[in-house]
Design an enzyme around this catalytic site. Sequence first.
Site, PDB file in Angstrom:
ATOM      1  N   TYR A  88      -0.489  -2.245   8.634  1.00  0.00           N
ATOM      2  CA  TYR A  88      -0.091  -2.114   7.361  1.00  0.00           C
ATOM      3  C   TYR A  88      -0.200  -3.507   6.648  1.00  0.00           C
ATOM      4  CZ  TYR A  88       4.422  -3.715   7.771  1.00  0.00           C
ATOM      5  OH  TYR A  88       5.858  -4.267   8.030  1.00  0.00           O
ATOM      6  N   CYS A  89      -0.348  -3.515   5.462  1.00  0.00           N
ATOM      7  CA  CYS A  89      -0.203  -4.512   4.557  1.00  0.00           C
ATOM      8  C   CYS A  89       0.683  -4.102   3.224  1.00  0.00           C
ATOM      9  CB  CYS A  89      -1.619  -4.958   3.930  1.00  0.00           C
ATOM     10  SG  CYS A  89      -2.685  -3.968   3.126  1.00  0.00           S
ATOM     11  N   TYR A  90       0.151  -4.672   2.009  1.00  0.00           N
ATOM     12  CA  TYR A  90       1.118  -4.365   0.913  1.00  0.00           C
ATOM     13  C   TYR A  90       0.425  -2.913   0.251  1.00  0.00           C
ATOM     14  CZ  TYR A  90       3.353  -4.366  -3.477  1.00  0.00           C
ATOM     15  OH  TYR A  90       4.191  -3.851  -4.686  1.00  0.00           O
ATOM     16  N   GLY A  92      -2.807  -1.340   1.494  1.00  0.00           N
ATOM     17  CA  GLY A  92      -3.980  -0.736   2.333  1.00  0.00           C
ATOM     18  C   GLY A  92      -5.094  -1.438   2.491  1.00  0.00           C
ATOM     19  N   TRP A 117       3.273  -1.606   2.885  1.00  0.00           N
ATOM     20  CA  TRP A 117       4.778  -1.853   2.361  1.00  0.00           C
ATOM     21  C   TRP A 117       5.262  -1.480   0.924  1.00  0.00           C
ATOM     22  CZ3 TRP A 117       9.140  -2.963   4.403  1.00  0.00           C
ATOM     23  CH2 TRP A 117      10.221  -3.481   3.699  1.00  0.00           C
TER      24      TRP A 117
END
Length: 125
Positions: A88-90, A92, A117
Amino acid sequence: MKVCAVLLFFTLSVSAFCQKKVLINTITAQELKLKNSTEQFLLLDVRTAKEYQEGHIKNAINLPIAKRKHFKNTAKANFNKQEPVIVYCYSGVRSKKAGKILLKLGFTEVYNFSGGWQKWSAINN
């Protein structure tokens, strides 16, 4: 000569058709919560170290995708390619890129947490 060309085309076509296409799975916040309580997996936060320090999902390992060579080398050397991996990132975008890299490295079960996130912090705060 024409027969050779036809045979070559046929062989390449069959080869391309038979190759298994591996895709990145998508996982939602609800599925991640369920998986977190019932299964073992590797959770990778591919955001920057600063973003990670500002908040992250419990038990996530920070491995920034921005440092691509480091990302690849660390993943190859330290993680089990047979274990499920959720990235995951902020939002996608970066995690989808990271997932593609992991698949190319031979990881067999890769999930992209849709919403990242941004979504997780909104529903868990």
